[in-house]
Design a protein around this motif. Sequence first.
Motif, PDB file in Angstrom:
ATOM      1  N   ARG A   5       0.847  -1.185   0.000  1.00 27.97           N
ATOM      2  CA  ARG A   5       0.000   0.000   0.000  1.00 27.97           C
ATOM      3  C   ARG A   5       0.882   1.233   0.000  1.00 27.97           C
ATOM      4  O   ARG A   5       1.851   1.319   0.746  1.00 27.97           O
ATOM      5  N   LYS A   6       0.552   2.185  -0.825  1.00 28.96           N
ATOM      6  CA  LYS A   6       1.331   3.417  -0.931  1.00 28.96           C
ATOM      7  C   LYS A   6       0.543   4.580  -0.346  1.00 28.96           C
ATOM      8  O   LYS A   6      -0.673   4.603  -0.408  1.00 28.96           O
ATOM      9  N   ASN A   7       1.300   5.530   0.187  1.00 29.06           N
ATOM     10  CA  ASN A   7       0.719   6.772   0.694  1.00 29.06           C
ATOM     11  C   ASN A   7      -0.301   6.525   1.810  1.00 29.06           C
ATOM     12  O   ASN A   7      -1.325   7.190   1.887  1.00 29.06           O
ATOM     13  N   ASP A   8      -0.022   5.486   2.662  1.00 24.88           N
ATOM     14  CA  ASP A   8      -0.900   5.265   3.808  1.00 24.88           C
ATOM     15  C   ASP A   8      -0.884   6.494   4.697  1.00 24.88           C
ATOM     16  O   ASP A   8       0.172   7.039   5.015  1.00 24.88           O
ATOM     17  N   LEU A   9      -2.056   6.922   5.133  1.00 19.74           N
ATOM     18  CA  LEU A   9      -2.139   8.089   6.000  1.00 19.74           C
ATOM     19  C   LEU A   9      -1.639   7.744   7.397  1.00 19.74           C
ATOM     20  O   LEU A   9      -1.997   6.709   7.960  1.00 19.74           O
ATOM     21  N   SER A  10      -0.822   8.605   7.942  1.00 27.00           N
ATOM     22  CA  SER A  10      -0.286   8.412   9.281  1.00 27.00           C
ATOM     23  C   SER A  10      -1.269   8.955  10.309  1.00 27.00           C
ATOM     24  O   SER A  10      -1.721  10.100  10.201  1.00 27.00           O
ATOM     25  N   LEU A  11      -1.585   8.149  11.312  1.00 30.69           N
ATOM     26  CA  LEU A  11      -2.479   8.598  12.365  1.00 30.69           C
ATOM     27  C   LEU A  11      -1.873   9.780  13.113  1.00 30.69           C
ATOM     28  O   LEU A  11      -2.596  10.700  13.529  1.00 30.69           O
ATOM     29  N   ARG A  12      -0.564   9.769  13.290  1.00 33.26           N
ATOM     30  CA  ARG A  12       0.098  10.877  13.984  1.00 33.26           C
ATOM     31  C   ARG A  12      -0.053  12.179  13.213  1.00 33.26           C
ATOM     32  O   ARG A  12      -0.308  13.235  13.797  1.00 33.26           O
ATOM     33  N   LEU A  13       0.055  12.109  11.882  1.00 38.79           N
ATOM     34  CA  LEU A  13      -0.118  13.320  11.068  1.00 38.79           C
ATOM     35  C   LEU A  13      -1.559  13.806  11.127  1.00 38.79           C
ATOM     36  O   LEU A  13      -1.818  15.015  11.166  1.00 38.79           O
ATOM     37  N   LEU A  14      -2.491  12.878  11.136  1.00 32.63           N
ATOM     38  CA  LEU A  14      -3.897  13.266  11.276  1.00 32.63           C
ATOM     39  C   LEU A  14      -4.144  13.927  12.626  1.00 32.63           C
ATOM     40  O   LEU A  14      -4.933  14.870  12.745  1.00 32.63           O
ATOM     41  N   GLU A  15      -3.468  13.424  13.655  1.00 30.83           N
ATOM     42  CA  GLU A  15      -3.605  14.006  14.987  1.00 30.83           C
ATOM     43  C   GLU A  15      -3.085  15.441  15.009  1.00 30.83           C
ATOM     44  O   GLU A  15      -3.696  16.333  15.618  1.00 30.83           O
ATOM     45  N   PRO A  38       8.037  23.510  15.187  1.00 33.27           N
ATOM     46  CA  PRO A  38       8.484  23.015  13.873  1.00 33.27           C
ATOM     47  C   PRO A  38       7.939  21.622  13.547  1.00 33.27           C
ATOM     48  O   PRO A  38       7.674  21.313  12.389  1.00 33.27           O
ATOM     49  N   ALA A  39       7.768  20.794  14.578  1.00 34.77           N
ATOM     50  CA  ALA A  39       7.235  19.440  14.341  1.00 34.77           C
ATOM     51  C   ALA A  39       5.812  19.519  13.814  1.00 34.77           C
ATOM     52  O   ALA A  39       5.399  18.701  12.977  1.00 34.77           O
ATOM     53  N   VAL A  40       5.041  20.508  14.296  1.00 33.94           N
ATOM     54  CA  VAL A  40       3.685  20.696  13.792  1.00 33.94           C
ATOM     55  C   VAL A  40       3.723  21.107  12.331  1.00 33.94           C
ATOM     56  O   VAL A  40       3.011  20.549  11.478  1.00 33.94           O
ATOM     57  N   SER A  41       4.557  22.099  12.018  1.00 30.39           N
ATOM     58  CA  SER A  41       4.665  22.583  10.636  1.00 30.39           C
ATOM     59  C   SER A  41       5.133  21.481   9.702  1.00 30.39           C
ATOM     60  O   SER A  41       4.583  21.295   8.605  1.00 30.39           O
ATOM     61  N   ASN A  42       6.144  20.728  10.116  1.00 34.17           N
ATOM     62  CA  ASN A  42       6.657  19.643   9.284  1.00 34.17           C
ATOM     63  C   ASN A  42       5.606  18.550   9.100  1.00 34.17           C
ATOM     64  O   ASN A  42       5.494  17.942   8.025  1.00 34.17           O
ATOM     65  N   GLY A  43       4.836  18.281  10.162  1.00 35.59           N
ATOM     66  CA  GLY A  43       3.797  17.272  10.064  1.00 35.59           C
ATOM     67  C   GLY A  43       2.716  17.659   9.077  1.00 35.59           C
ATOM     68  O   GLY A  43       2.236  16.811   8.302  1.00 35.59           O
ATOM     69  N   ILE A  44       2.313  18.923   9.082  1.00 35.44           N
ATOM     70  CA  ILE A  44       1.298  19.384   8.138  1.00 35.44           C
ATOM     71  C   ILE A  44       1.816  19.304   6.708  1.00 35.44           C
ATOM     72  O   ILE A  44       1.090  18.873   5.789  1.00 35.44           O
ATOM     73  N   SER A  45       3.067  19.679   6.510  1.00 33.68           N
ATOM     74  CA  SER A  45       3.654  19.580   5.160  1.00 33.68           C
ATOM     75  C   SER A  45       3.671  18.144   4.676  1.00 33.68           C
ATOM     76  O   SER A  45       3.361  17.858   3.509  1.00 33.68           O
ATOM     77  N   ALA A  46       4.036  17.215   5.580  1.00 34.15           N
ATOM     78  CA  ALA A  46       4.078  15.795   5.206  1.00 34.15           C
ATOM     79  C   ALA A  46       2.684  15.276   4.873  1.00 34.15           C
ATOM     80  O   ALA A  46       2.504  14.497   3.929  1.00 34.15           O
ATOM     81  N   LEU A  47       1.680  15.716   5.641  1.00 34.40           N
ATOM     82  CA  LEU A  47       0.313  15.271   5.384  1.00 34.40           C
ATOM     83  C   LEU A  47      -0.198  15.813   4.054  1.00 34.40           C
ATOM     84  O   LEU A  47      -0.850  15.087   3.289  1.00 34.40           O
ATOM     85  N   GLU A  48       0.084  17.058   3.784  1.00 36.86           N
ATOM     86  CA  GLU A  48      -0.325  17.647   2.504  1.00 36.86           C
ATOM     87  C   GLU A  48       0.309  16.887   1.338  1.00 36.86           C
ATOM     88  O   GLU A  48      -0.341  16.658   0.307  1.00 36.86           O
ATOM     89  N   LYS A  49       1.544  16.456   1.531  1.00 40.39           N
ATOM     90  CA  LYS A  49       2.229  15.702   0.481  1.00 40.39           C
ATOM     91  C   LYS A  49       1.554  14.354   0.267  1.00 40.39           C
ATOM     92  O   LYS A  49       1.377  13.902  -0.875  1.00 40.39           O
ATOM     93  N   GLN A  50       1.152  13.709   1.365  1.00 41.44           N
ATOM     94  CA  GLN A  50       0.460  12.424   1.255  1.00 41.44           C
ATOM     95  C   GLN A  50      -0.904  12.581   0.601  1.00 41.44           C
ATOM     96  O   GLN A  50      -1.317  11.750  -0.215  1.00 41.44           O
ATOM     97  N   LEU A  51      -1.609  13.649   0.975  1.00 46.92           N
ATOM     98  CA  LEU A  51      -2.965  13.852   0.452  1.00 46.92           C
ATOM     99  C   LEU A  51      -2.968  14.335  -0.990  1.00 46.92           C
ATOM    100  O   LEU A  51      -3.899  14.034  -1.751  1.00 46.92           O
ATOM    101  N   GLY A  52      -1.979  15.131  -1.338  1.00 47.96           N
ATOM    102  CA  GLY A  52      -1.924  15.658  -2.699  1.00 47.96           C
ATOM    103  C   GLY A  52      -2.694  16.959  -2.864  1.00 47.96           C
ATOM    104  O   GLY A  52      -2.957  17.376  -3.999  1.00 47.96           O
TER     105      GLY A  52
END
Length: 306
Positions: A5-15, A38-52
């Motif tokens: 499975r690719k681009n599985d959403l991370s529960l931590r990023l959703l949190e 910074p961890a919050v900002s980086n997490g949002i960037s990573a989630l946006e990348k996963q979501l597209g």
Amino acid sequence: MKITRKNDLSLRLLEIFEALMRCQTTVGAAEDLGISQPAVSNGISALEKQLGFSLFERTGRKLQPTEDARLFLAEVEPLFSILRNIETEARELRAAKSGRLRLSTTPPLGHGALPSILSAFLEDRPNATVRYSVRRLDTVLQNVKMGIVDMGFVLGLKTHLDLDVIELAQQNMVCVLPIGHPLESKAVVSPQDLAGNRLIGLESHIGTTIRHAFEETGAPFDAKVEARYCHTACILAAQGIGAAVVDPYSALFASNLNIVTRPFVPETKIVASVAVRRGANMPRIAIDFIEQVKRELARKDPSGLV
């Protein structure tokens, strides 16, 4: 078969996303989650990348949720509601405040002492559920053995071939008499006192214990009426049919009937115990309930005679 499975959403990023939408600032979200800004900002960037797609528009030092973010939050919120419920349930299980009690009991304890103990036990456990059945001794033990219930509360059982038996308390048998009975004036009642009076016997292992007490004193045991259960004997006594020697828990249950209760001598002990499956890993709530029953049964004579 392994599924990739690719681009599985991370529960931590959703949190992180849910916290940012709720707190509205990265500082607030960081404090809420106990992580760095910074961890919050980086997490949002990573989630946006996963979501597209973008979740926030960056205007200066502020983050403005996009319409997609609001729609996405509506999908995410039920998940966090479920997680919060799971966390609450886990805390209650750790504190034995939740869970399911599955117990079976014979009538003397099931109708006498256990209901009030269970009521007190459930006062601060509003989410606990109970399966409570009153059965014959052999059925109680079979239910425990088969895993239908976690524990079986019984009288007169000290050991069992297939089950672990935990002693909870030992109490003395008592004599119940119809109000106005000739023996009512006596402080205690013995087998010799009962000789010549109509006696209600028991067709059970408790009845065997009573017969032994008569035999040891040399008094005849001549029961004109026999009943299977002690509480049935109490009901018959209340109707003036005769006197009966019963366990104190049944006498407690029948205390509102037309009977009086007197100590029976010589002291004839009856053991209250709980049977559990050998080696079973019981729920914490079941262990705590057994401990509470043990404390309450050992506190005093349930018949109130001492």
